[in-house]
Design a protein around this motif. Structure first.
Motif, mmCIF file in Angstrom:
data_model
loop_
_atom_site.group_PDB
_atom_site.id
_atom_site.type_symbol
_atom_site.label_atom_id
_atom_site.label_comp_id
_atom_site.label_asym_id
_atom_site.label_seq_id
_atom_site.Cartn_x
_atom_site.Cartn_y
_atom_site.Cartn_z
ATOM 1 N N ARG A 111 0.829 -1.209 0.000
ATOM 2 C CA ARG A 111 0.000 0.000 0.000
ATOM 3 C C ARG A 111 0.865 1.263 0.000
ATOM 4 N N ASP A 112 0.400 2.283 -0.701
ATOM 5 C CA ASP A 112 0.977 3.615 -0.599
ATOM 6 C C ASP A 112 0.109 4.423 0.361
ATOM 7 N N TYR A 113 0.734 5.170 1.244
ATOM 8 C CA TYR A 113 -0.019 6.034 2.154
ATOM 9 C C TYR A 113 0.851 7.216 2.567
ATOM 10 N N THR A 114 0.233 8.220 3.101
ATOM 11 C CA THR A 114 0.962 9.401 3.558
ATOM 12 C C THR A 114 1.678 9.080 4.864
ATOM 13 N N PRO A 115 2.991 9.269 4.934
ATOM 14 C CA PRO A 115 3.713 8.993 6.179
ATOM 15 C C PRO A 115 3.132 9.788 7.346
ATOM 16 N N VAL A 116 3.233 9.194 8.529
ATOM 17 C CA VAL A 116 2.690 9.815 9.744
ATOM 18 C C VAL A 116 3.795 9.918 10.788
ATOM 19 N N LEU A 134 -3.828 -6.654 41.359
ATOM 20 C CA LEU A 134 -2.831 -7.670 41.691
ATOM 21 C C LEU A 134 -1.874 -7.164 42.766
ATOM 22 N N LEU A 135 -2.464 -6.649 43.853
ATOM 23 C CA LEU A 135 -1.707 -6.181 45.013
ATOM 24 C C LEU A 135 -0.685 -5.112 44.637
ATOM 25 N N GLY A 136 -1.021 -4.312 43.625
ATOM 26 C CA GLY A 136 -0.154 -3.203 43.235
ATOM 27 C C GLY A 136 1.063 -3.597 42.433
ATOM 28 N N ALA A 137 1.086 -4.811 41.864
ATOM 29 C CA ALA A 137 2.267 -5.300 41.158
ATOM 30 C C ALA A 137 2.160 -5.198 39.646
ATOM 31 N N MET A 138 1.169 -4.434 39.137
ATOM 32 C CA MET A 138 0.976 -4.338 37.687
ATOM 33 C C MET A 138 1.030 -2.895 37.199
ATOM 34 N N ARG A 139 1.661 -2.002 37.941
ATOM 35 C CA ARG A 139 1.698 -0.591 37.536
ATOM 36 C C ARG A 139 2.627 -0.401 36.341
ATOM 37 N N ARG A 140 2.065 0.169 35.287
ATOM 38 C CA ARG A 140 2.842 0.414 34.082
ATOM 39 C C ARG A 140 2.124 1.430 33.208
ATOM 40 N N GLU A 141 2.882 2.052 32.342
ATOM 41 C CA GLU A 141 2.353 3.015 31.379
ATOM 42 C C GLU A 141 2.455 2.400 29.989
ATOM 43 N N ILE A 142 1.339 2.321 29.298
ATOM 44 C CA ILE A 142 1.288 1.690 27.980
ATOM 45 C C ILE A 142 1.004 2.768 26.931
ATOM 46 N N LYS A 143 1.885 2.868 25.954
ATOM 47 C CA LYS A 143 1.712 3.837 24.871
ATOM 48 C C LYS A 143 1.576 3.074 23.556
ATOM 49 N N THR A 144 0.564 3.419 22.798
ATOM 50 C CA THR A 144 0.370 2.825 21.478
ATOM 51 C C THR A 144 0.539 3.922 20.444
ATOM 52 N N PHE A 145 1.523 3.759 19.562
ATOM 53 C CA PHE A 145 1.715 4.739 18.494
ATOM 54 C C PHE A 145 0.712 4.499 17.381
ATOM 55 N N PHE A 146 0.706 3.276 16.856
ATOM 56 C CA PHE A 146 -0.255 2.983 15.798
ATOM 57 C C PHE A 146 -0.658 1.514 15.870
ATOM 58 N N ASP A 147 -1.911 1.261 15.516
ATOM 59 C CA ASP A 147 -2.453 -0.093 15.435
ATOM 60 C C ASP A 147 -3.530 -0.097 14.357
ATOM 61 N N TYR A 148 -4.323 -1.144 14.307
ATOM 62 C CA TYR A 148 -5.315 -1.248 13.242
ATOM 63 C C TYR A 148 -6.383 -0.157 13.346
ATOM 64 N N GLU A 149 -6.639 0.308 14.554
ATOM 65 C CA GLU A 149 -7.685 1.316 14.742
ATOM 66 C C GLU A 149 -7.308 2.662 14.129
ATOM 67 N N ASN A 150 -6.062 3.112 14.356
ATOM 68 C CA ASN A 150 -5.709 4.442 13.839
ATOM 69 C C ASN A 150 -4.816 4.388 12.600
ATOM 70 N N PRO A 152 -5.045 1.584 9.790
ATOM 71 C CA PRO A 152 -5.409 0.335 9.099
ATOM 72 C C PRO A 152 -4.634 0.126 7.805
ATOM 73 N N PHE A 153 -3.968 1.161 7.310
ATOM 74 C CA PHE A 153 -3.166 1.066 6.092
ATOM 75 C C PHE A 153 -1.819 0.391 6.340
ATOM 76 N N SER A 154 -1.424 0.260 7.594
ATOM 77 C CA SER A 154 -0.135 -0.346 7.927
ATOM 78 C C SER A 154 -0.307 -1.828 8.224
ATOM 79 N N ASN A 155 0.752 -2.592 7.994
ATOM 80 C CA ASN A 155 0.757 -4.006 8.367
ATOM 81 C C ASN A 155 1.359 -4.232 9.751
ATOM 82 N N MET A 156 1.648 -3.130 10.463
ATOM 83 C CA MET A 156 2.340 -3.249 11.739
ATOM 84 C C MET A 156 1.577 -2.562 12.866
ATOM 85 N N VAL A 157 1.945 -2.950 14.084
ATOM 86 C CA VAL A 157 1.483 -2.316 15.319
ATOM 87 C C VAL A 157 2.729 -1.997 16.132
#
Length: 259
Positions: A111-116, A134-150, A152-157
């Motif tokens: 696919r051709d698409y406009t770079p982001v 889980l007794l406070g043992a799962m604290r983390r920050e999750i950042k998603t740059f791109f996935d199928y939702e935002n 869909p033209f990419s084959n990657m997440v």
């Protein structure tokens, strides 16, 4: 197949972790780490592959298709990311203004698409474990740059996770049909954690990497005293794009949601 590479011989320039033309480890991707010093310039121009260029740390000028972005990220533990996603045929020129480290991932995409360019202002961020799960043992920050939702033209997440010291991510143990890759950094050079892939356990260290087969359980843990940063990347399977709902938790551990 699980692949775990400590890559102790990192050198200036492009360091290959996966070369799909030789062995893609099931990921269908190329993976590398680009190390640059002040004044260095590096050019990517892939005829058939899309590419993601994520700034781990440093100060870099991105140039492509007449666009210019000055990206400054002193480190990935206290500062937000810059990541360029570009289609095949895009000429990307990178110029460093000091020591800089960039994560590179590529895959075939017709696919051709406009770079982001994903910037600190546009990145999706989720704070997990903030309610003491889980007794406070799962604290983390999750950042998603791109996935199928935002994108869909990419084959990657692509995304990143920042674990609190001594905390877990990818937990409860879960699986999905698409293979996944992890790249680990720690806030101190002696930092370490544990990386579980199915029934195997590996010691994750600074600049280490794993390729996780589709269907394998893969939780992670950071040792007490160290922040662990993980870049995670998934390549959509043909006809089976990865979605947030694809996460399938191991039923043996779902009772922990009630703890």
């Amino acid at each position: 197949m699980t692949y775990f590479n400590r890559n102790a011989e990192l050198k200036p320039g492009y360091n290959t972790y996966i070369d799909a033309s030789l062995d893609d480890m099931g990921t269908q991707m190329d993976v590398g780490l680009l190390l640059m010093e002040d004044g260095d310039t590096f050019i990517f121009e892939e005829a058939q592959k899309e590419i993601a260029v994520l700034l781990f740390s440093g100060k870099v000028t991105y140039r492509w298709n007449g666009e210019t972005v000055e990206a400054d990220r002193p480190d990935c533990f206290h500062h937000e990311a810059y990541c360029l996603l570009a289609c095949k045929g895009t000429r990307i020129e990178l110029t460093a203004h000091g020591h800089s480290e960039l994560y590179i991932q590529k895959t075939l995409n017709e696919r051709d698409y406009t770079p982001v360019m994903y910037t600190p202002e546009t990145i999706q961020t989720q704070h997990a474990g903030a309610n003491g799960e889980l007794l406070g043992a799962m604290r983390r920050e999750i950042k998603t740059f791109f996935d199928y939702e935002n994108a869909p033209f990419s084959n990657m997440v692509l995304g990143e996770v920042l674990n609190d010291r001594g905390n877990w991510s990818g937990y409860l143990p879960h699986r999905h049909p698409q293979p996944e890759t992890y790249f680990f950094l720690f806030d101190r050079p002696e930092g370490f954690g544990a990386s579980f892939v199915g029934d195997e356990v590996f010691k994750s260290v600074d600049h280490s990497f794993s390729a996780i087969p589709g269907g394998a359980l893969h939780p992670q843990a950071a040792a007490p005293g160290f922040q662990m940063y993980t870049t995670w990347m998934i390549r959509h399977l043909d006809g089976n794009a990865w979605l947030q709902t694809d996460r399938c938790e191991d039923e043996r551990y779902t009772w922990l949601h009630e703890v």
